[in-house]
Design an enzyme around this catalytic site. Structure first.
Site, PDB file in Angstrom:
ATOM      1  N   SER A 190      36.346 -49.017  12.464  1.00  0.00           N
ATOM      2  CA  SER A 190      37.103 -49.207  11.230  1.00  0.00           C
ATOM      3  C   SER A 190      36.693 -48.132  10.205  1.00  0.00           C
ATOM      4  CB  SER A 190      36.829 -50.620  10.715  1.00  0.00           C
ATOM      5  OG  SER A 190      37.802 -51.009   9.823  1.00  0.00           O
ATOM      6  N   ASP A 396      46.240 -53.891  16.731  1.00  0.00           N
ATOM      7  CA  ASP A 396      45.549 -53.760  15.455  1.00  0.00           C
ATOM      8  C   ASP A 396      46.476 -53.058  14.466  1.00  0.00           C
ATOM      9  OD1 ASP A 396      43.926 -52.994  13.376  1.00  0.00           O
ATOM     10  OD2 ASP A 396      42.622 -51.711  14.584  1.00  0.00           O
ATOM     11  N   HIS A 421      41.178 -54.782  16.809  1.00  0.00           N
ATOM     12  CA  HIS A 421      40.332 -53.941  15.957  1.00  0.00           C
ATOM     13  C   HIS A 421      38.947 -53.717  16.579  1.00  0.00           C
ATOM     14  CE1 HIS A 421      40.192 -51.948  12.142  1.00  0.00           C
ATOM     15  NE2 HIS A 421      39.167 -52.633  11.693  1.00  0.00           N
TER      16      HIS A 421
END
Ligand SMILES: *[C@@H]1O[C@H](CO)[C@@H](O)[C@H](O)[C@H]1NC(C)=O
Ligand SMILES: *[C@@H]1O[C@H](CO)[C@@H](O)[C@H](O)[C@H]1NC(C)=O
Ligand SMILES: *[C@@H]1O[C@H](CO)[C@@H](O)[C@H](O)[C@H]1NC(C)=O
Ligand SMILES: *[C@@H]1O[C@H](CO)[C@@H](O)[C@H](O)[C@H]1NC(C)=O
Ligand SMILES: *[C@@H]1O[C@H](CO)[C@@H](O)[C@H](O)[C@H]1NC(C)=O
Length: 460
Positions: A190, A396, A421
């Site tokens: 991320s 995601d 994710h």
């Protein structure tokens, strides 16, 4: 997988409700539904912190980029270390570094199981570095109140400062361990994945490669469509149930109309409270949304109420607001007519006004692409970069801003239709599907190649 994924989507939905509904009932950060990490928090399986790592602190410089006297100040930066499988400095055994995200580093260290899983194979030292202004790595003597008081104190919170922290900490640690020739590979998911990729680009002399998982580095400056984020959520919902999609899509109008009517706000709040009192009786959208929010805000099972402003955020991610108001201008709020959310355009001006009011700053929406690039990334990185893996799972919503195509022989995109994710970075479990096992195997192979290449070069 399916349930996890529904939770994930519901969480998004929940925060979107907050965004579209009257800001007076649920004041929330405008046009930023959720931080990248809030998403991943829903699908994480964490290990107990006990025995996974040792905690250390390092004296870090507040401002790496100028010689103004107030920049000489220092703070204690936390990092976590695990040397159980390290082959040692004599063997130049590798060092795997996690470039910390916007939150408490312990949380990321407990969820990035991939690094522990592969440490024995590579005889790697594991290091997890906390991002400045999060967790315990708070400038101004660890005083969060002062660190977040105003732009003069929070101004040192930026991705460039964080990368410089990582570089200087790694160099100093290697010196202390007399391991200057040990190859360093950086990992991140991320925002942490964005940092890992950028770290490889900016500090190629410190890290030989980067695994950047679910890193939406193209979610800036209109590189990708403003609708990509909600298009993916919409697609996720439709693939689970077309009916569910229709019900939810239909509900926004209802919520909005209710809110506009006299007494509507009270009615909505009451509906919310009813579903709060007994989620099972509220067979409506509210109950489900509440249930979904519980996963995030009540993961401990001890919450008395949910503070949706983020002040009681259990994972210490609430400080993202400053970053989202300065350089992390990732617009994800646009909805076209097929969107599961109400059709709307992202209101950038509203965000800018909010930022001015809340933090006294004007966002710099072009800074990230100026500093790190992004436009025509294939063209640029093909001739300049090497040794980066971009992993993305297409379920995601952040994957819309990810690197989804191979750029060169060593700047690779691993893309999985079913992926969420940064799933690849989590601890492996018996239930892992075959595609996930394959992704991790390929990542290990690729990282193995970087390391043996490095040793060949070193020997010459
Ligand atoms: C370090 O990581 C390994 C797995 O790679 C684990 O078995 C061990 O318990 C961890 N803890 C410490 C303190 O080294
Ligand atoms: C910001 O807060 C610090 C610490 O309390 C204070 O010294 C400084 O004067 C404040 N700056 C502004 C511009 O208000
Ligand atoms: C390296 O050692 C020095 C002296 O003990 C210490 O101050 C410094 O924090 C160490 N560096 C790291 C990254 O731990
Ligand atoms: C949080 O979870 C616990 C245990 O399930 C429950 O008793 C409590 O009411 C929940 N808190 C909220 C605010 O829903
Ligand atoms: C990129 O190349 C790798 C290695 O050749 C391959 O495994 C992967 O599927 C390719 N990715 C895409 C998105 O085509």
């Amino acid at each position: 997988m399916a349930t996890r994924f529904i939770f994930l989507s519901f969480c998004l939905l929940f925060s979107s409700t907050l965004t579209i509904s009257n800001a007076k009932i649920f004041p929330t950060f405008p046009s930023s539904r959720i931080t990248p990490e809030k998403l991943s928090s829903l699908i994480s399986s964490s290990k107990d912190s006990q025995g996974l790592y040792k905690t250390k602190y390092h004296t870090q410089i507040l401002d790496h980029f100028n010689y103004n006297p107030q920049s000489y100040q220092t703070f204690q930066q936390r990092y976590l270390i695990n040397d159980t499988h390290w082959g040692g400095s004599k063997n130049n055994a590798p060092i795997f570094v996690y470039t910390g995200n916007e939150g408490d580093i312990e949380w990321f260290a407990q969820n990035t199981g991939f690094m522990y899983d592969v440490a024995p194979k590579f005889k790697a030292l594991l290091v997890f570095i906390e991002h400045r202004y999060y967790g315990k790595s708070m400038p101004y003597g660890g005083n969060k109140e002062i660190a977040y008081k105003n732009a003069s104190t929070t101004g040192y919170l930026s991705s460039t400062q964080a990368l410089a922290d990582y570089a200087s900490l790694i160099i100093d640690l290697k010196k202390n361990l007399t391991a200057t020739d040990s190859p360093v590979v950086v990992f991140g998911g991320s925002y942490g994945g964005m940092l890992a990729a950028w770290f490889r680009l900016k500090y190629p002399h410190v890290a030989i490669g980067a695994l950047a998982s679910s890193a939406p580095i193209l979610n800036f400056d209109n590189i990708v469509s403003p609708y990509s984020f909600s298009n993916i959520i919409t697609q996720d919902f439709r693939s689970v149930s077309e009916n569910c999609y229709k019900v939810i899509k239909g509900s926004w109008k209802q919520i909005e109309e209710t809110a506009k009517k006299p007494g509507g706000l009270e009615k909505l709040q009451k509906a919310f409270r009813i579903s709060i009192d007994d989620p099972k009786t509220g067979n409506d959208v509210f109950a489900k949304l509440y249930g979904a929010a519980s996963v995030y805000y009540n993961y401990s099972g001890t919450a008395k109420c949910f503070d949706l402003n983020g002040d009681s955020d259990p994972h210490g991610l609430s400080e993202w607001g400053w970053q989202a108001c300065t350089e992390m201008i990732m617009l994800t709020g646009g909805d076209n007519k097929d969107s599961i959310f109400e059709e709307s355009e992202e209101d950038y001006d509203a965000r800018a006004r909010y930022c001015k009011e809340a933090y006294g700053v004007d966002p710099r929406p072009n800074w990230i692409t100026t500093e790190f690039g992004g436009h025509k990334i294939g063209l640029v990185l093909k001739r300049f970069a090497s040794n980066i893996i971009f992993f993305n799972g297409l379920r995601d919503p952040w994957s819309g801003g990810g690197v989804l195509k191979n750029i060169s022989k060593t700047v690779l995109a691993l893309v999985e239709k079913e992926g969420a994710h940064h799933v690849d970075l989590r601890f492996s479990t018996k239930e892992d599907p075959q595609w996930l096992k394959d992704v991790r195997r390929r990542e290990v192979e690729i990282i193995g190649k970087w390391i043996s290449q490095y040793f060949q070069d070193l020997a010459q």
